[in-house]
Design an enzyme around this catalytic site. Structure first.
Site: not given
Ligand code: TNX
Length: 543
Positions: A174, A245, A315
Site C-alpha cells: 500500500d 495505493h 481508490e
C-alpha cells in the site's frame, strides 16, 4: 457444548458413559489425514498433556481420522462414543471436524501447556454432522499500514482455523509500506518497507508517532506462512495493489510514478491515511516492473493453494493521469476514450497476464468500471451493488461490504471505544450480516462464492489492537460464513442463543490469549484516550 460456528446437526446421547481422553488414548490416521493427526498431536496434545500415540483404528478409547469421499469436501461427521471417529469428505473436512472435537474438549484444549493435569477430559456421546455454507470464508489482514511480524500472522492463522475460516487475504502493499521481498527489485523492501513516522488516529488527528515503522516478509517467511496455512486448510490470497495505493513502490522506484506531473524522486513512503493521488504511470516500464513482481509472487503462492491473485484496483484517483501529457498520449495510443480509462486498462492487462499463467484475478469492485476480464472475481466492498452487478454478469463474488464487515470500524458507540472510525457495528450487527442479498437470481446467488471480513490497520498499531477489533466479532462472522443453520433472514437469527454460546467461547479465547473486547467495554489499557478517530456516525468511513 456451545459450538461456534453452529454445526448443521448435533445430537447428544447423555444416557451412556462419555468418552474420556486419557493417557492411554491413541490416534489412528488413515491415509490422507496425516497432517490433521500432526496438528492434533501438536495442539491438543500439549494443551491436555496427552501424547496421542499411533494405535489401531476404532479401538475403544481411541480417536480415528478418515477421509470418506461420500461426504461434502469440507464436510465432516464426528462421532463420540466408546471411541471417537472423525470422518471428512477430504482432509479439510477431517480438519474442521478435529476443530469441533477440540471445542468439545473444553477451553483447556486451547492452551499451549496443561494447566490442570488432574482434570478428566470427558466428552458426552454425540454425533455432529456439518458442512460449510460458503467455500470462501475469508479475512483480510492489512499488513501494509501496520506491519504484523511473521509470528503474529502464524498466530492469526491459528485463530482463523479455530473458527473454520479458510481464506487469508494478505494485503501486502500500500502507500504506507511494501511488505514482501521481491528479489529483482530489492529497494521495494529496502526503502519501500520503511516510513519515517506515522499518523496516530484518523488523518484529521494532529498526533504523530515519531518512531520509524516498517518491516517485511522474506521469501522464506512467505513460504512458511503459506505452508502453515495449508496445514490448516487455509488458502492465502496475496494482494499487490495497483495502480493506486502504490506510493511505497514509487518511493522506492521513482520511475514508476507520473514524473511529468510531480517530482516522484522526493516522495517518501506515505505517513498518513486516506486516498492518495500518487498513482502508477501507465508506461511499459511499469508493466514490465510489475510483471517481474508478479512472477515472484506466483512462485511464492503456488496455484494449488492460491489460485487467486488480488490486484487491488481500488481508490485510484485519475487526476495525475489527466494532468500528465505522457499519460494522455499513452491513453490515446491505446485507443482509450481518455486518461480516466487507464485504470481499467491496467487491470485488464494483468488479468490477461495472470490468466495466461493459469491464475485468476480478483480485485475490489472498482475493477468493474473498466470491464472485467473473463474469469475475474470481485471483492464487493463499497456495498452489495458491485457484487450484485458482477454476479449477474456471471463473475464470482466475495461479499465484504464496508457497511457490515469492516472490523476496523468501531464496535460500540461509547466514548471509551479506542480510535473510533467508520460505522458502529456491534457483535449483533455482524451476526445479522447476510452475504447474499435478497433479489439475486438463483444463478447469480450461486456466484457469491463467499464472504470476507476486512481488517484494515490504520488505527491498529499492534497485535493487541488487532485482537480487540477482530474479537469477538470474528466469531459472529465465522458463524455467518460457515453455518447452514443460520436463517437467511437476519431478523430471524437467534442472537440470544449465540450470546449464550459465546460465554463458553470467551473462555476459549482467554485460553488462546486473545485480547478481545470484553462485553462490558474496553479495559483501561485497551482505551486510547486523546487519539482522534472519526466519531461521526454516518460519515464516510474511509480513514
Ligand atoms: C477503504 S476497502 C479501503 C482501504 C482502507 C479502508 C478503511 C478498500 C478496497 N479500500 O484502503 O484501509 O477503507 O476502512
Amino acid at each position: 457444548m456451545d459450538l461456534i460456528p453452529a454445526p448443521a446437526t448435533h445430537a447428544e446421547d447423555p444416557s451412556r458413559a462419555p468418552f474420556v481422553l486419557g493417557t492411554g488414548t491413541t490416534l489412528a490416521a488413515a491415509p490422507g489425514t496425516e497432517g490433521v493427526a500432526r496438528w492434533l498431536r501438536a495442539t491438543v496434545g500439549p494443551a491436555l498433556g496427552r501424547d496421542l500415540p499411533p494405535g489401531p483404528a476404532g479401538a475403544d478409547g481411541s480417536v480415528t481420522l478418515r477421509v470418506d469421499p461420500s461426504l461434502p469436501p469440507e464436510g465432516y461427521r464426528l462421532t463420540v462414543a466408546a471411541a471417537v471417529e472423525i470422518l471428512g469428505g477430504s482432509a479439510a473436512g477431517v480438519f474442521w471436524g478435529a476443530q469441533t472435537f477440540r471445542q468439545l474438549l473444553g477451553p483447556a484444549a486451547y492452551r499451549r501447556a496443561c494447566a490442570d493435569p488432574g482434570v478428566s477430559r470427558a466428552v458426552p456421546r454425540q454425533v455432529v454432522e456439518d458442512a460449510p455454507r460458503f467455500g470462501w470464508r475469508g479475512v483480510l489482514l492489512d499488513v501494509a499500514r501496520h506491519f504484523a511480524p511473521k509470528d503474529d500472522v502464524l498466530r492469526f492463522l491459528d485463530l482463523l482455523a479455530a473458527h473454520k475460516l479458510n481464506v487469508l487475504h494478505l494485503h501486502l502493499t500500500d502507500d504506507q509500506g511494501w511488505r514482501v521481498e521481491i528479489r529483482r527489485h530489492p529497494r521495494l523492501t529496502e526503502a519501500g518497507s520503511w516510513r519515517a513516522r506515522t499518523k496516530r488516529g484518523h488523518r484529521a488527528s494532529e498526533l504523530w508517532d515519531e518512531t520509524p515503522h516498517g518491516g517485511h516478509y522474506t521469501q522464506d517467511d512467505i513460504r512458511e506462512i503459506v505452508a502453515y496455512a495449508a496445514e490448516r486448510h487455509i488458502r492465502v490470497v496475496p494482494e499487490i495493489d495497483v495502480p493506486g495505493h502504490s506510493q511505497a513502490a514509487i518511493a522506492a522506484y521513482p520511475e514508476l510514478g507520473n514524473t511529468d506531473v510531480i517530482g516522484t524522486a522526493a516522495l517518501p513512503v506515505w505517513d498518513t491515511w486516506g486516498v492518495n493521488p500518487n498513482v502508477l504511470a501507465p508506461t511499459e516500464t511499469t508493466l514490465r516492473f510489475y510483471e517481474g513482481v508478479l512472477e515472484e509472487v506466483l512462485d511464492l503462492f503456488p496455484a494449488a493453494t492460491s489460485p487467486f491473485v488480488h490486484l487491488g484496483g481500488d481508490e485510484c484517483p485519475t487526476g495525475q493521469w489527466t494532468a500528465s501529457p505522457a499519460a494522455r498520449a499513452r491513453a490515446e495510443e491505446l485507443g482509450l476514450a481518455g486518461a480516466h480509462e487507464l485504470q481499467g486498462w491496467f487491470i485488464r492487462h494483468f488479468g490477461r497476464w495472470l490468466a495466461e499463467r493459469g491464475r485468476r484475478l480478483i480485485g475490489w469492485d472498482e475493477i468493474l468500471d473498466g470491464g472485467l476480464p473473463p474469469g475475474a472475481a470481485v471483492s464487493s466492498w463499497r456495498g452489495y451493488a458491485g457484487g450484485i452487478a458482477a454476479a449477474e454478469a456471471g463473475h464470482d463474488v466475495v461479499m465484504c461490504p464496508e457497511q457490515h464487515v469492516y472490523l476496523d470500524h468501531r464496535q460500540d458507540p461509547g466514548a471509551d471505544e479506542p480510535v473510533p472510525i467508520g460505522y458502529v457495528r456491534t457483535l449483533e450487527d455482524v451476526y445479522r450480516f447476510e452475504p447474499v442479498p435478497p433479489g439475486l437470481s438463483p444463478a447469480a446467488a450461486a456466484r457469491v462464492i463467499g464472504t470476507q471480513a476486512n481488517v484494515w490497520t490504520e488505527v491498529m498499531e499492534s497485535r493487541s489492537r488487532v485482537d480487540y477489533q477482530v474479537f469477538p466479532r470474528l466469531a459472529a462472522f465465522a458463524e455467518v460464513a460457515w453455518s447452514t443453520r443460520l436463517p437467511a433472514d437476519p431478523a430471524a437469527r437467534d442472537f440470544a442463543d449465540f450470546t449464550r454460546r459465546m460465554s463458553t467461547h470467551y473462555a476459549r479465547l482467554d485460553a488462546l490469549g486473545v485480547d478481545y473486547r470484553p462485553p462490558g467495554g474496553p479495559l483501561p489499557r485497551q482505551r486510547r484516550p486523546g487519539v482522534v478517530g472519526r466519531p461521526i456516525e454516518g460519515a464516510p468511513p474511509n480513514v
